[in-house]
Enzyme design. Structure first.
Site, mmCIF file in Angstrom:
data_model
loop_
_atom_site.group_PDB
_atom_site.id
_atom_site.type_symbol
_atom_site.label_atom_id
_atom_site.label_comp_id
_atom_site.label_asym_id
_atom_site.label_seq_id
_atom_site.Cartn_x
_atom_site.Cartn_y
_atom_site.Cartn_z
ATOM 1 N N ASP A 46 53.747 87.286 1.426
ATOM 2 C CA ASP A 46 52.669 86.824 2.300
ATOM 3 C C ASP A 46 53.083 85.627 3.136
ATOM 4 O O ASP A 46 53.976 84.866 2.764
ATOM 5 C CB ASP A 46 51.453 86.393 1.458
ATOM 6 C CG ASP A 46 50.600 87.575 1.037
ATOM 7 O OD1 ASP A 46 49.540 87.343 0.430
ATOM 8 O OD2 ASP A 46 51.008 88.727 1.308
ATOM 9 N N ASP A 47 52.364 85.425 4.242
ATOM 10 C CA ASP A 47 52.408 84.222 5.080
ATOM 11 C C ASP A 47 53.617 84.116 6.012
ATOM 12 O O ASP A 47 53.750 83.117 6.711
ATOM 13 C CB ASP A 47 52.364 82.923 4.245
ATOM 14 C CG ASP A 47 51.071 82.790 3.466
ATOM 15 O OD1 ASP A 47 51.009 81.956 2.546
ATOM 16 O OD2 ASP A 47 50.126 83.545 3.772
ATOM 17 N N HIS B 264 48.034 89.688 8.145
ATOM 18 C CA HIS B 264 47.501 88.660 7.246
ATOM 19 C C HIS B 264 46.661 87.684 8.081
ATOM 20 O O HIS B 264 46.651 86.478 7.806
ATOM 21 C CB HIS B 264 48.681 87.939 6.592
ATOM 22 C CG HIS B 264 48.342 87.214 5.309
ATOM 23 N ND1 HIS B 264 47.574 87.753 4.306
ATOM 24 C CD2 HIS B 264 48.699 85.982 4.880
ATOM 25 C CE1 HIS B 264 47.473 86.885 3.316
ATOM 26 N NE2 HIS B 264 48.135 85.797 3.623
ATOM 27 N N HIS C 231 55.720 84.721 -1.898
ATOM 28 C CA HIS C 231 55.549 84.108 -0.582
ATOM 29 C C HIS C 231 56.908 83.799 0.020
ATOM 30 O O HIS C 231 57.780 83.237 -0.665
ATOM 31 C CB HIS C 231 54.744 82.812 -0.684
ATOM 32 C CG HIS C 231 53.322 83.023 -1.098
ATOM 33 N ND1 HIS C 231 52.947 83.140 -2.418
ATOM 34 C CD2 HIS C 231 52.192 83.171 -0.369
ATOM 35 C CE1 HIS C 231 51.636 83.336 -2.484
ATOM 36 N NE2 HIS C 231 51.159 83.366 -1.257
#
Lengths: 763, 94
Positions: A104-105, A155, A256
């Site tokens: 993510d991110d 996202h 992440h």
């Protein structure tokens, strides 16, 4: 503006409509439109940069502690992949001995490439849920990602908690990210993961409607089975531990690759992959999981398996872009075409422009800031030194100068003021010869001058009349006719004090001194505009002049009060008509000829400053254009030898930086301040602005103190910062443009009202 | 000094100014469109990533463009069954 005549033939003042039409016409001038467009471009760049960094429109709220009564149980207990058909929600679980790695991110320029390298090394695909603002800033990484066979999902664009956002904002976040992906890697995606989401049993009543809506639009929402909690930085072994599912269960694992220090994640990833492979697990993407569940077998899906089979019935709507990229593992992705692709690419370019432009602008702002602060510092230090030096009891220029001097008064239609001027000269304590040069006036200036001289009993006044030839020519005529070796030049509307000439000529006792600048004061200082100019004269001119005196680079002797050695003037060729600022021109010429130019603070002259905005604009336009002309005319001094070279290499750069470069960049200060106040932090920006104002006030107060002026005019200073300063830099930019385009300026005459005299109690 | 009576410089600068103005305007327009999300379609107007499953593949969006059936149909499945039925007016009502 037009006037209409009534049947009686009288002229009417322009009506409100006509005035509005006039204003509208003025706004349509091309240069105004261009200025507004540039401002629009600049604002867009700054807003975009702020939006990408969540300074503009950011929302840090995260929802906690909400209930989940409205969420269907089968979803809460179901697998991590949530799809919708109409109203029906279906969840898909990860099959046994399968890991779907999700990051993510991203993308992050430091960590994501390292993650991609590790994945490539172990030949393991993963799914990346990307934040749109990062995609647009680092499009290359996303392209590599997709090229390597990894899957991407959305996202959101600014990493906001969607349960707090309106439907419109949710839509925008999704669409903006799609555009960014289209521009970066030529694809759009149907996968989605909400920021701050986790397992399906954490879906609450506020986020459920968002998932439903997005699902009905065709998005597949992806959650997490096993959270490595790597963002907590618990240590490599803990990350590996927590990411491992129980027994032989399959899992969608969360890690992440951005959003902080991810060194531990980078170190944990290879260990994790080796560990799971040793246990017999296979890695795949989210689409790979869907594929596996469809086949009902544990076969890993590779490569170009499931491309679209149109079957002759490709949808014939405008959105016919259902081609998956490489099939199975990236089946959730579609090739972007048409408007989406081009707009996406345009967006990426726009972001790149902003990413380059803003640092450049910031550097410009910093340069201006340093220059302005440096100037203040230098001014205060040098002004103090100048004051103390020149006012020491034992200071003197040499033996006192007592011989008579010539005072040249060029006059063009000065019937209101010439009498005052002559009267002030009649009270001079120093022997003078007055030469009034009438430059072809049409209002009887010569006659009025002669009458006034007679009435005052002055025997030392000569009135010379010439055909209208301009101020430089009038001054030259006066210099040629002068019989003394020192000439004082003033304007036709300047009023001297009795001591002025005596103070002004004392520096000539020093044989190095070729010219002296006096202290011009604003007489009409009780209006707003007058007060602003008064502050400017006291601070900007007199404080500056002390500094320039010590640095030996004074660029201008004011036309209202200046004294020259007659031989020096003739040596440099007299006043020249090459520029509109003949005073600056001759002063620079003096420097280049090796003469010293000094400032005499005690020689005061009272002048009438422009009373209306229009006249002020005209005057300053002429001054800044003329100064640029003069600097350009003397540009050879940069490479000259001797005193000319000294001025060219020390004085001229200082003048250029302080009087041209800094004011031209001054708008940046205002733009950045306004932007910071509106979008970033109102209080901090306001405090910074007030701090700069305070510094200026202190400097101005010091200047007022040195000149023994009343402090109460400083009350106008804050307002001056809001309007006057802006006007000055607009004038400068205007004159720069005129200089560049080679247009011709009209000489505008100040409207004289003859209201200025020496204040009562003096002389 | 600076005066250029031939007007050549002013013509050149006028052109540069026009270009700069157009670029600034275009920049703002692109950003405006991108911000509003105009010009991109939601996935339902694209062929959706159908979850598969034995119920067969149908376009799940409420807007429902002509669905030829989904892709993602795994090679093992006979292509005939889901595809033929779909286009004939089985729009899901929502």
């Amino acid at each position: 503006m037009t006037t209409t005549s009534t049947t009686r033939g009288r002229r009417r003042a322009p009506s409100r409509m006509q005035r509005a039409a006039g204003k509208a016409a003025a706004l349509q001038k091309p240069r105004v439109i261009l200025a507004l467009l540039v401002l629009l471009g600049l604002t867009s760049v700054m807003l975009l940069d702020g939006y990408l960094r969540a300074e503009v429109g950011g929302d840090q709220r995260v929802r906690t502690g909400a209930g989940s009564s409205k969420v269907p149980d089968k979803v809460l207990d179901g697998g991590p992949i949530l799809t919708f058909r109409g109203d029906r929600a279906t969840t898909v679980s990860v099959p046994k001995k399968t890991i779907a790695l999700t990051f993510d991110d991203g993308p992050n320029p430091t960590y994501t490439p390292q993650v991609l390298k590790i994945l490539k090394k172990y030949d393991v695909p993963a799914t990346f849920f990307l934040v749109g603002s990062m995609v647009s800033r680092y499009p290359g990484i996303v392209k590599d990602m997709v090229g390597q066979g990894d899957e991407v999902g959305i996202h959101t664009f600014t990493h906001v908690d969607l349960s707090y956002q309106s439907n419109a904002r949710v839509d925008r976040e999704m669409k903006q990210t799609q555009l960014a992906l289209a521009g970066a890697a030529g694809i759009t995606t149907t996968l989605f993961r909400a920021p701050y989401s986790s397992e399906t049993d954490a879906i609450d009543n506020y986020s459920w409607p968002v998932y439903k809506r997005l699902g009905q639009e065709g998005y597949t929402s992806v959650f997490v089975d096993t959270d490595s909690d790597d963002w907590k930085k618990p240590g490599v072994s803990k990350i590996v531990d927590w990411a491992t599912p129980k027994g032989t269960s399959g899992a969608a694992v969360l890690m992440h690759d951005a959003g902080g220090d991810r060194e531990q994640t980078i170190k944990a990833l290879p260990k994790y992959i080796e560990k799971m492979k040793a246990k017999g697990y296979t890695f795949t993407t989210i689409s790979g999981v869907m594929e596996k569940q469809n086949t009902g077998s544990g076969r890993a899906v590779t490569g170009a398996a499931a491309a679209l089979r149109p079957g002759g019935s490709v949808p014939n709507g405008p959105q016919a872009r259902g081609v998956s990229v490489t099939g199975g593992l990236q089946a959730a992705q579609h090739k972007a075409t048409g408007a989406t692709l081009y707009e996406g690419k345009a967006l990426i370019v726009a972001v790149a422009v902003a990413e380059y432009a803003l640092p450049v602008l910031s550097v410009g702002l910093m340069v201006v800031g340093v220059a302005v602060m440096g100037r203040f510092g230098m001014m205060v230090v040098l002004a103090r030194r100048h004051y103390r030096q020149r006012n020491k009891r034992r200071f003197s220029w040499g033996p006192p100068v007592t011989r008579p001097v010539s005072v040249i008064v060029p006059a063009y239609n000065e019937k209101e003021c010439i009498a005052n001027t002559l009267e002030s000269l009649s009270r001079s304590t120093h022997p003078i010869e007055v030469i009034v040069v009438d430059d072809g006036s049409t209002d009887g200036t010569s006659e009025i001058a002669r009458e006034a001289a007679n009435a005052l009993g002055m025997t030392n006044v000569r009135v010379i009349r010439q055909e209208n030839a301009g101020k430089p020519a009038a001054l030259n005529h006066g210099v040629r006719s002068a019989s003394c070796d020192i000439v004082v030049m003033m304007d036709g509307d300047t009023v001297f004090e009795p001591d002025t000439v005596r103070h002004l000529v004392q520096p000539f006792a020093d044989p190095e001194v070729g010219a002296v600048a006096g202290n011009a004061k604003v007489g009409n200082r009780n209006t707003l505009i007058g007060a602003w100019q008064h502050i400017e004269y006291v601070m900007g001119f007199n404080l500056d002049r002390r500094m320039y005196d010590l640095l030996r680079c004074m660029p201008t002797i004011p036309g209202a009060i200046g004294a020259f050695r007659r031989e020096a003037v003739l040596q440099v060729g007299g006043m020249s008509e090459d520029t509109l600022a003949e005073d600056t021109d001759i002063t620079i010429a003096m420097h280049r000829a090796g003469w010293r130019v000094v400032y005499q603070e005690h020689a005061r002259a009272w002048t009438e400053a422009p009373g209306s905005l229009k006249q002020l604009w005209s005057q300053r336009y002429r001054w800044s254009y003329g100064t640029m002309q003069a600097l350009w005319k003397h540009r050879k001094s940069l490479t000259d030898k001797g005193p000319s070279g000294r001025f060219g290499r020390v004085g001229m750069p200082l003048v250029v930086i302080f009087q041209i470069v800094t004011p031209v960049c001054a708008p940046l200060i205002d733009v950045f301040t306004a932007y910071s106040m509106i979008f970033v932090d109102f209080t901090a920006a306001l405090l910074a602005w007030l701090a700069v104002l305070a510094i200026q006030l202190v400097c101005a107060a010091y200047a007022f103190r040195l000149d023994r002026e009343k402090y109460r005019y400083l009350l106008m200073m804050p307002l001056q910062q809001l309007a006057y300063r802006q006007m000055m830099y607009l004038v400068l930019i205007h004159s720069c443009i005129t200089a560049l385009t080679g247009g011709r300026l009209r000489w505008q005459k100040l409207k004289r009202t003859g209201e200025v005299g020496t204040p009562a109690g003096v002389g | 000094m600076f005066v250029d009576n031939s007007g050549r410089r002013s013509k050149l600068l006028r052109r540069i100014g026009l270009l700069a103005g157009v670029l600034c305007l275009g920049y703002a327009v692109v950003l405006g469109l991108a911000f509003m999300g105009i010009g991109t379609a939601t996935p339902s107007s694209l062929l959706p990533f159908a979850g598969g499953g034995p119920a067969g593949v149908r376009n799940s969006g409420p807007r429902g463009t002509e669905p030829p059936g989904g892709f993602g149909t795994p090679p093992a499945r006979p292509t005939g069954t889901p595809l033929t039925g779909a286009p004939t007016g089985t729009r899901p009502s929502s």
